[in-house]
Motif scaffolding. Structure first.
Motif, PDB file in Angstrom:
ATOM      1  N   LEU A  21       0.841  -1.202   0.000  1.00  0.00           N
ATOM      2  CA  LEU A  21       0.000   0.000   0.000  1.00  0.00           C
ATOM      3  C   LEU A  21       0.874   1.248   0.000  1.00  0.00           C
ATOM      4  CD1 LEU A  21      -2.836   1.288   0.180  1.00  0.00           C
ATOM      5  CD2 LEU A  21      -2.626   1.138   2.667  1.00  0.00           C
ATOM      6  N   ASN A  22       1.923   1.249   0.812  1.00  0.00           N
ATOM      7  CA  ASN A  22       2.866   2.375   0.827  1.00  0.00           C
ATOM      8  C   ASN A  22       3.504   2.571  -0.543  1.00  0.00           C
ATOM      9  OD1 ASN A  22       2.643   3.355   3.466  1.00  0.00           O
ATOM     10  ND2 ASN A  22       4.064   1.831   4.241  1.00  0.00           N
ATOM     11  N   LYS A  23       3.892   1.475  -1.161  1.00  0.00           N
ATOM     12  CA  LYS A  23       4.525   1.538  -2.478  1.00  0.00           C
ATOM     13  C   LYS A  23       3.570   2.117  -3.523  1.00  0.00           C
ATOM     14  CE  LYS A  23       7.161  -1.367  -5.618  1.00  0.00           C
ATOM     15  NZ  LYS A  23       7.701  -2.704  -5.846  1.00  0.00           N
ATOM     16  N   LEU A  24       2.308   1.661  -3.510  1.00  0.00           N
ATOM     17  CA  LEU A  24       1.311   2.170  -4.458  1.00  0.00           C
ATOM     18  C   LEU A  24       1.065   3.670  -4.260  1.00  0.00           C
ATOM     19  CD1 LEU A  24      -1.366  -0.681  -4.465  1.00  0.00           C
ATOM     20  CD2 LEU A  24       0.175  -0.039  -6.338  1.00  0.00           C
ATOM     21  N   PHE A  25       0.921   4.073  -3.015  1.00  0.00           N
ATOM     22  CA  PHE A  25       0.689   5.486  -2.722  1.00  0.00           C
ATOM     23  C   PHE A  25       1.848   6.341  -3.202  1.00  0.00           C
ATOM     24  CE2 PHE A  25      -3.198   5.283  -0.475  1.00  0.00           C
ATOM     25  CZ  PHE A  25      -3.587   6.589  -0.251  1.00  0.00           C
ATOM     26  N   LYS A  27       4.054   5.669  -5.456  1.00  0.00           N
ATOM     27  CA  LYS A  27       4.150   5.639  -6.916  1.00  0.00           C
ATOM     28  C   LYS A  27       3.115   6.553  -7.576  1.00  0.00           C
ATOM     29  CE  LYS A  27       3.849   2.504 -10.843  1.00  0.00           C
ATOM     30  NZ  LYS A  27       3.578   1.124 -11.276  1.00  0.00           N
ATOM     31  N   HIS A  28       1.862   6.499  -7.108  1.00  0.00           N
ATOM     32  CA  HIS A  28       0.778   7.204  -7.796  1.00  0.00           C
ATOM     33  C   HIS A  28       0.485   8.597  -7.234  1.00  0.00           C
ATOM     34  CE1 HIS A  28      -0.201   3.817 -10.349  1.00  0.00           C
ATOM     35  NE2 HIS A  28      -0.081   3.045  -9.286  1.00  0.00           N
ATOM     36  N   ILE A  29       0.779   8.813  -5.970  1.00  0.00           N
ATOM     37  CA  ILE A  29       0.446  10.098  -5.350  1.00  0.00           C
ATOM     38  C   ILE A  29       1.700  10.896  -4.989  1.00  0.00           C
ATOM     39  CG2 ILE A  29      -0.719  11.171  -3.358  1.00  0.00           C
ATOM     40  CD1 ILE A  29      -2.740   8.917  -3.518  1.00  0.00           C
ATOM     41  N   GLY A  30       2.793  10.194  -4.807  1.00  0.00           N
ATOM     42  CA  GLY A  30       4.036  10.876  -4.470  1.00  0.00           C
ATOM     43  C   GLY A  30       4.227  11.062  -2.974  1.00  0.00           C
ATOM     44  N   LYS A  31       3.330  10.526  -2.189  1.00  0.00           N
ATOM     45  CA  LYS A  31       3.380  10.614  -0.723  1.00  0.00           C
ATOM     46  C   LYS A  31       2.996   9.268  -0.142  1.00  0.00           C
ATOM     47  CE  LYS A  31       3.976  15.120  -0.410  1.00  0.00           C
ATOM     48  NZ  LYS A  31       5.213  15.665   0.072  1.00  0.00           N
ATOM     49  N   SER A  32       3.483   9.000   1.060  1.00  0.00           N
ATOM     50  CA  SER A  32       3.057   7.784   1.752  1.00  0.00           C
ATOM     51  C   SER A  32       1.640   7.994   2.278  1.00  0.00           C
ATOM     52  CB  SER A  32       4.007   7.481   2.908  1.00  0.00           C
ATOM     53  OG  SER A  32       3.821   8.437   3.943  1.00  0.00           O
ATOM     54  N   PRO A  33       0.947   6.920   2.635  1.00  0.00           N
ATOM     55  CA  PRO A  33      -0.410   7.078   3.182  1.00  0.00           C
ATOM     56  C   PRO A  33      -0.449   7.969   4.424  1.00  0.00           C
ATOM     57  CG  PRO A  33      -0.043   4.796   2.611  1.00  0.00           C
ATOM     58  CD  PRO A  33       1.272   5.500   2.452  1.00  0.00           C
ATOM     59  N   SER A  34       0.532   7.849   5.294  1.00  0.00           N
ATOM     60  CA  SER A  34       0.521   8.686   6.499  1.00  0.00           C
ATOM     61  C   SER A  34       0.780  10.154   6.159  1.00  0.00           C
ATOM     62  CB  SER A  34       1.530   8.181   7.530  1.00  0.00           C
ATOM     63  OG  SER A  34       2.822   8.161   6.989  1.00  0.00           O
ATOM     64  N   GLU A  35       1.655  10.432   5.190  1.00  0.00           N
ATOM     65  CA  GLU A  35       1.871  11.817   4.763  1.00  0.00           C
ATOM     66  C   GLU A  35       0.616  12.386   4.109  1.00  0.00           C
ATOM     67  OE1 GLU A  35       6.508  12.231   3.539  1.00  0.00           O
ATOM     68  OE2 GLU A  35       5.283  10.889   2.305  1.00  0.00           O
ATOM     69  N   TYR A  36      -0.036  11.564   3.275  1.00  0.00           N
ATOM     70  CA  TYR A  36      -1.275  11.994   2.635  1.00  0.00           C
ATOM     71  C   TYR A  36      -2.330  12.338   3.680  1.00  0.00           C
ATOM     72  CZ  TYR A  36      -5.579  11.875  -0.054  1.00  0.00           C
ATOM     73  OH  TYR A  36      -6.786  12.210  -0.605  1.00  0.00           O
ATOM     74  N   ARG A  37      -2.426  11.523   4.706  1.00  0.00           N
ATOM     75  CA  ARG A  37      -3.409  11.736   5.762  1.00  0.00           C
ATOM     76  C   ARG A  37      -3.127  13.058   6.500  1.00  0.00           C
ATOM     77  NH1 ARG A  37      -4.923   6.536   8.992  1.00  0.00           N
ATOM     78  NH2 ARG A  37      -6.458   6.320   7.366  1.00  0.00           N
ATOM     79  N   LYS A  38      -1.864  13.356   6.758  1.00  0.00           N
ATOM     80  CA  LYS A  38      -1.501  14.620   7.404  1.00  0.00           C
ATOM     81  C   LYS A  38      -1.920  15.810   6.548  1.00  0.00           C
ATOM     82  CE  LYS A  38       2.472  13.077  10.038  1.00  0.00           C
ATOM     83  NZ  LYS A  38       3.925  13.184  10.202  1.00  0.00           N
ATOM     84  N   ILE A  39      -1.673  15.705   5.252  1.00  0.00           N
ATOM     85  CA  ILE A  39      -2.051  16.786   4.329  1.00  0.00           C
ATOM     86  C   ILE A  39      -3.560  16.956   4.298  1.00  0.00           C
ATOM     87  CG2 ILE A  39      -2.060  17.487   1.898  1.00  0.00           C
ATOM     88  CD1 ILE A  39       0.740  16.083   1.730  1.00  0.00           C
ATOM     89  N   HIS A  40      -4.268  15.844   4.271  1.00  0.00           N
ATOM     90  CA  HIS A  40      -5.739  15.890   4.270  1.00  0.00           C
ATOM     91  C   HIS A  40      -6.261  16.587   5.530  1.00  0.00           C
ATOM     92  CE1 HIS A  40      -9.860  14.680   3.560  1.00  0.00           C
ATOM     93  NE2 HIS A  40      -9.891  14.169   4.784  1.00  0.00           N
TER      94      HIS A  40
END
Length: 99
Positions: A21-25, A27-40
């Protein structure tokens, strides 16, 4: 990712490993899931700041407590929320350029 579910639970629900899941995030978003969650959470706090009376109330929306809220802000923009909201006009569209 915009829920309170743990990242591990999200991975299990989709029958993949947390590492994948971390790898997919990344690759496609440029951020890890936890970084994405912080931004959200950061972006939500900007939107909800107008409705809140103070930072304590604002921190109740997407954060565990006020210290979690402040720590998240400092990690993303190297400023505490009080300074950020004092110096930023949240009505402008370019606010999203921060993160």
């Amino acid at each position: 990712m915009e829920t309170d579910e743990k990242i591990e639970e999200i991975a299990q629900k989709h029958q993949i490993s947390r590492q994948y899941l971390n790898k997919l995030f990344t690759k496609h978003i440029g951020k890890s899931p936890s970084e994405y969650r912080k931004i959200h959470r950061f972006r939500n706090s900007i939107l909800k700041q107008k409705e809140s009376k103070n930072f304590s109330e604002l921190s109740q929306y997407d954060f565990y407590d006020q210290s979690h809220f402040i720590r998240n802000f400092k990690e993303l923009i190297n400023r505490n929320p009080q300074i950020f909201f004092k110096n930023i006009d949240t009505e402008k569209e370019n606010i999203w350029l921060f993160v």
